[in-house]
Design a protein around this motif. Structure first.
Motif, mmCIF file in Angstrom:
data_model
loop_
_atom_site.group_PDB
_atom_site.id
_atom_site.type_symbol
_atom_site.label_atom_id
_atom_site.label_comp_id
_atom_site.label_asym_id
_atom_site.label_seq_id
_atom_site.Cartn_x
_atom_site.Cartn_y
_atom_site.Cartn_z
ATOM 1 N N GLN A 1 0.605 2.609 8.133
ATOM 2 C CA GLN A 1 1.614 3.664 8.093
ATOM 3 C C GLN A 1 1.071 4.854 8.873
ATOM 4 O O GLN A 1 0.003 5.377 8.570
ATOM 5 C CB GLN A 1 1.920 4.086 6.668
ATOM 6 C CG GLN A 1 3.015 5.124 6.609
ATOM 7 C CD GLN A 1 3.322 5.550 5.178
ATOM 8 O OE1 GLN A 1 2.581 5.259 4.251
ATOM 9 N NE2 GLN A 1 4.420 6.251 5.024
ATOM 10 N N THR A 2 1.808 5.226 9.922
ATOM 11 C CA THR A 2 1.409 6.352 10.760
ATOM 12 C C THR A 2 2.634 7.182 11.090
ATOM 13 O O THR A 2 3.767 6.810 10.778
ATOM 14 C CB THR A 2 0.779 5.879 12.087
ATOM 15 O OG1 THR A 2 1.785 5.217 12.866
ATOM 16 C CG2 THR A 2 -0.395 4.943 11.865
ATOM 17 N N GLU A 3 2.402 8.293 11.751
ATOM 18 C CA GLU A 3 3.497 9.148 12.211
ATOM 19 C C GLU A 3 4.304 8.460 13.314
ATOM 20 O O GLU A 3 5.441 8.829 13.581
ATOM 21 C CB GLU A 3 2.947 10.477 12.746
ATOM 22 C CG GLU A 3 2.215 11.297 11.708
ATOM 23 C CD GLU A 3 3.143 11.833 10.628
ATOM 24 O OE1 GLU A 3 4.286 12.199 10.949
ATOM 25 O OE2 GLU A 3 2.718 11.867 9.472
ATOM 26 N N ASP A 4 3.713 7.449 13.952
ATOM 27 C CA ASP A 4 4.359 6.751 15.068
ATOM 28 C C ASP A 4 5.325 5.658 14.614
ATOM 29 O O ASP A 4 5.832 4.912 15.439
ATOM 30 C CB ASP A 4 3.307 6.119 15.988
ATOM 31 C CG ASP A 4 2.402 7.160 16.614
ATOM 32 O OD1 ASP A 4 2.854 8.306 16.777
ATOM 33 O OD2 ASP A 4 1.238 6.826 16.923
ATOM 34 N N ASN B 1 11.042 3.941 10.304
ATOM 35 C CA ASN B 1 11.737 4.973 9.529
ATOM 36 C C ASN B 1 13.253 4.888 9.702
ATOM 37 O O ASN B 1 14.005 5.195 8.775
ATOM 38 C CB ASN B 1 11.274 6.370 9.940
ATOM 39 C CG ASN B 1 9.912 6.724 9.414
ATOM 40 O OD1 ASN B 1 9.501 6.254 8.363
ATOM 41 N ND2 ASN B 1 9.193 7.542 10.160
ATOM 42 N N SER B 2 13.695 4.445 10.870
ATOM 43 C CA SER B 2 15.137 4.394 11.139
ATOM 44 C C SER B 2 15.848 3.340 10.288
ATOM 45 O O SER B 2 17.067 3.387 10.132
ATOM 46 C CB SER B 2 15.401 4.128 12.624
ATOM 47 O OG SER B 2 15.014 2.810 12.977
ATOM 48 N N PHE B 3 15.128 2.392 9.722
ATOM 49 C CA PHE B 3 15.737 1.355 8.887
ATOM 50 C C PHE B 3 15.968 1.818 7.447
ATOM 51 O O PHE B 3 16.760 1.223 6.727
ATOM 52 C CB PHE B 3 14.852 0.099 8.844
ATOM 53 C CG PHE B 3 14.986 -0.774 10.051
ATOM 54 C CD1 PHE B 3 16.091 -1.595 10.216
ATOM 55 C CD2 PHE B 3 14.007 -0.781 11.029
ATOM 56 C CE1 PHE B 3 16.225 -2.410 11.318
ATOM 57 C CE2 PHE B 3 14.124 -1.585 12.142
ATOM 58 C CZ PHE B 3 15.240 -2.403 12.300
ATOM 59 N N GLY C 1 0.799 -1.219 0.000
ATOM 60 C CA GLY C 1 0.000 0.000 0.000
ATOM 61 C C GLY C 1 0.829 1.264 0.000
ATOM 62 O O GLY C 1 0.481 2.247 -0.638
ATOM 63 N N ALA C 2 1.958 1.263 0.690
ATOM 64 C CA ALA C 2 2.825 2.443 0.775
ATOM 65 C C ALA C 2 4.241 1.973 1.060
ATOM 66 O O ALA C 2 4.456 0.845 1.509
ATOM 67 C CB ALA C 2 2.347 3.377 1.877
ATOM 68 N N THR C 3 5.205 2.840 0.795
ATOM 69 C CA THR C 3 6.610 2.488 1.010
ATOM 70 C C THR C 3 7.360 3.685 1.572
ATOM 71 O O THR C 3 7.150 4.812 1.151
ATOM 72 C CB THR C 3 7.277 2.067 -0.313
ATOM 73 O OG1 THR C 3 6.521 1.014 -0.900
ATOM 74 C CG2 THR C 3 8.697 1.600 -0.098
ATOM 75 N N LEU C 4 8.251 3.399 2.518
ATOM 76 C CA LEU C 4 9.230 4.385 2.982
ATOM 77 C C LEU C 4 10.542 3.995 2.324
ATOM 78 O O LEU C 4 10.978 2.858 2.440
ATOM 79 C CB LEU C 4 9.377 4.343 4.504
ATOM 80 C CG LEU C 4 8.119 4.580 5.334
ATOM 81 C CD1 LEU C 4 8.411 4.311 6.809
ATOM 82 C CD2 LEU C 4 7.614 5.991 5.137
ATOM 83 N N GLY C 5 11.157 4.895 1.611
ATOM 84 C CA GLY C 5 12.373 4.564 0.882
ATOM 85 C C GLY C 5 12.033 4.211 -0.557
ATOM 86 O O GLY C 5 10.996 4.617 -1.083
ATOM 87 N N THR C 6 12.886 3.440 -1.202
ATOM 88 C CA THR C 6 12.701 3.090 -2.605
ATOM 89 C C THR C 6 11.527 2.123 -2.775
ATOM 90 O O THR C 6 11.515 1.058 -2.163
ATOM 91 C CB THR C 6 13.982 2.428 -3.156
ATOM 92 O OG1 THR C 6 15.093 3.288 -2.916
ATOM 93 C CG2 THR C 6 13.858 2.156 -4.646
#
Length: 146
Positions: A80-83, A88-90, A25-30
């Motif tokens: 996916q939330t602000e928490d 995010n650190s990964f 559904g969503a991705t942080l990073g590539t």
């Protein structure tokens, strides 16, 4: 005997099989579609599981030397939330965090516990390795990438 039969029946993955359907559904990073490495190590994880986070952290350290050939995608069924600061650190140049779309990918891979890893050839869409991250170290990664 019954426990063995149930666990064997629950296992859907086999080496060399085509990669099951992945729905993110969503991705942080590539995003997965933009990953350029030949192999993807998808790690099924939950940020509130200390063993899962520790295993993912160790794996990210192990893969640093192989990052030209393999990317890591940490896949979670969390929203996916602000928490999601821990997730995010990964995120790095070879590590992304993907959010499973309604547990679809967990179900299609037959994942019932975390952490669990699956390495597949991105182009061929074939499974090269799967199992507990405790069994995935630098030597195993080197053998897979040969």
């Amino acid at each position: 005997m019954l426990v063995f039969c149930l666990s064997a029946e629950a296992q859907r993955l086999r080496l060399g099989d085509r990669t099951p359907d992945i729905s993110v559904g969503a991705t942080l990073g590539t995003p997965m579609d933009n990953i350029s490495q030949k192999y993807i190590c998808m790690v099924f994880i939950h940020s509130e599981s200390a063993p899962a986070v520790d295993a993912a952290d160790r794996l990210c350290d192990e893969v640093i030397s192989a990052d030209d050939d393999m990317a890591i995608v940490l896949l979670t069924a969390e929203e996916q939330t602000e928490d999601n600061a821990l997730l995010n650190s990964f995120v790095s140049h070879n590590t992304s965090v993907a959010f499973d779309n309604n547990h679809h990918t967990f179900r299609s891979f037959g994942i019932n516990y975390v952490p669990f890893g699956v390495i597949f050839d991105k182009k061929k869409q074939r499974i090269e390795w799967f199992g507990s991250l405790q069994h995935l170290d630098r030597r195993a990664i080197t053998n897979i990438l040969k």
